[in-house]
Write a protein that holds these residues in place. Structure first.
Motif, PDB file in Angstrom:
ATOM      1  N   THR A   1       0.984  -0.981   0.097  1.00 17.82           N
ATOM      2  CA  THR A   1       0.031   0.125   0.007  1.00 17.82           C
ATOM      3  C   THR A   1       0.927   1.118   0.139  1.00 17.82           C
ATOM      4  O   THR A   1       0.473   2.220  -0.441  1.00 17.82           O
TER       5      THR A   1
ATOM      6  N   ASP B   1      -5.838  -1.178  -5.058  1.00 15.41           N
ATOM      7  CA  ASP B   1      -5.318  -1.756  -3.776  1.00 15.41           C
ATOM      8  C   ASP B   1      -6.292  -2.917  -3.378  1.00 15.41           C
ATOM      9  O   ASP B   1      -7.060  -2.364  -2.630  1.00 15.41           O
ATOM     10  N   GLU B   2      -6.086  -4.104  -3.341  1.00 10.85           N
ATOM     11  CA  GLU B   2      -6.799  -5.232  -2.895  1.00 10.85           C
ATOM     12  C   GLU B   2      -8.360  -4.775  -3.177  1.00 10.85           C
ATOM     13  O   GLU B   2      -9.050  -4.985  -2.173  1.00 10.85           O
TER      14      GLU B   2
HETATM   15 MG   LIG Z   1      -2.101  -2.755   2.146  1.00  6.21          MG
END
Ligand SMILES: [Mg+2]
Ligand SMILES: Nc1ncnc2c1ncn2[C@@H]1O[C@H](COP(=O)(O)OP(=O)(O)O)[C@@H](O)[C@H]1O
Length: 366
Positions: A46, A169-170
């Motif tokens: 991240t 991000d995910e």
């Molecule tokens: Mg992360």
């Protein structure tokens, strides 16, 4: 093309110590490709993505897209995040509950610096809603969408500005397993159809293998290997990668001889001498670890016609529908094996275990 060079990002923790969250991170993503940052929680994925987006200010490094530098410590450049024209989707994709689908997707255009006419906004929004299959729901309240539809809306919203770079991000990790697998295909199709240069972050190795042109495996803030999904899975450079991506058996070993065939060696293991394969220039005496995937540990009732055969005893097994996972023992050594359910000997049975040398990957221990 995205170019990230020597990126360092630090945080200051509660006790005032600096935490290096990204160390010397460098990679390139060619136009229209999907590049994945894969690694365990806390490894710096991240941080790296937010540094590219401009939401974190790195200590040093350089980030450029198609030759336009958006961050450079050496040149003193830091372009504000909203001026970078990148589309970003987070794990907690915030859908505005008081807006309908159309208004949600139009939001970035409304807050953008460029004022657009009504007709232009309508055209751009409907184009992205169509791309994610939500055009027929444009008037629906966003809260009345299913989880998968909300996710697609978040993806659409990050596309409406026609970003030069898509940062994810995910984005699928809040969805249940079935939906997540379906969304994988949709995301891949969208990325390919729109030719989006994408950086995708996940801790899920299957997702990474399924979606990526290239994967960077990260550990403790550093990239430890970059390669195609196949490379990463079949030719891990170190034990961390072999362990994190897929499951693996590990045998500590010492190289005793080089085989005549190039890149093949004999190594002494707890099982005795084992024929193995390596891309490293190994020599007799080198310490290595042999990495071996469970699907490459063959079990059979009759003696198989291959090198590296041992007699083993079935210790336990789990039936998983399309395959069975066995734990077998050779003396004290326990190996994991994955075989077709047609082979189902009782616990305690003696079986033959065979391993192709090409699948016994010797990695230099360091
Ligand atoms: Mg992360
Ligand atoms: N705002 C912050 N302040 C202090 N430390 C942080 C902050 N954000 C992340 N970290 C630390 O930086 C490291 C990397 O975090 P992160 O990039 O979120 O990892 P990942 O996304 O791979 O799970 C972790 O050790 C984390 O605790």
């Amino acid at each position: 093309m995205l170019k990230v060079e020597g990126l360092h990002t630090e945080y200051v923790d509660e006790r005032g110590h600096s935490v290096k969250a990204a160390h010397n991170v460098s990679f390139e993503v060619p136009e229209g490709k999907l590049f994945t940052l894969l690694g365990p929680s806390g490894c710096g994925k991240t941080t790296t993505l937010r540094s590219i987006a401009g939401l974190e200010k790195p200590v040093s490094g350089e980030v450029s897209v198609n030759g336009r530098v958006v961050y450079s410590s050496a040149k003193g450049i830091f372009v504000a995040p909203n001026k970078r024209n990148f589309g970003m989707v987070f794990q907690s994709y915030a859908i505005w509950p008081h807006m309908n689908v159309f208004q949600n997707a139009a939001f970035p255009l409304k807050v953008g610096s460029r004022k657009l006419g009504k007709g232009e906004v309508h055209e751009k929004v409907m184009r992205v809603l169509k791309a994610v299959g939500l055009d027929h729901l444009a008037d629906r309240e966003a809260t009345k969408l299913s989880g998968g539809q909300q996710q697609r809306l978040a993806l659409a919203r990050a596309l409406v500005m026609e970003p030069q770079l898509w940062l994810l991000d995910e984005p699928l990790s809040n969805l249940d397993a079935k939906l997540r697998e379906r969304m994988r295909f949709e995301l891949k199709r969208l990325q390919r159809d729109l030719n989006l240069t994408t950086v995708f972050v996940t801790h899920d190795q299957n997702e990474a293998l399924a979606l990526s042109h290239e994967i960077a495996v990260m550990n403790e803030g550093r990239i430890v290997q970059i390669g195609s999904p196949r490379d990463i899975y079949e030719r891990p450079h170190n034990r961390f990668v072999a362990d994190f991506v897929g499951s693996a058996n590990f045998l500590d070993a010492t190289v005793t001889a080089r085989e005549e065939q190039r890149d093949y060696f004999v190594a002494q293991t707890a099982l005795g001498p084992l024929k193995c394969y390596s891309v490293d220039p190994l020599q007799a005496g080198d310490k290595v670890v042999i990495s071996l995937r469970p699907e490459d540990v063959h079990l059979s009732a009759a003696h198989p016609n291959m090198p590296n055969v041992w007699e083993a005893v079935v210790d336990s097994k789990i039936f998983l529908g399309d395959h069975v996972e066995f734990q077998v023992k050779i003396g004290d050594v326990v190996l994991l094996s994955r075989v077709h359910p047609s082979f189902f000997p009782a616990d305690g049975t003696s079986v033959y275990l065979g391993m192709q040398p090409a699948k016994c990957l010797a990695i230099a221990a360091n």
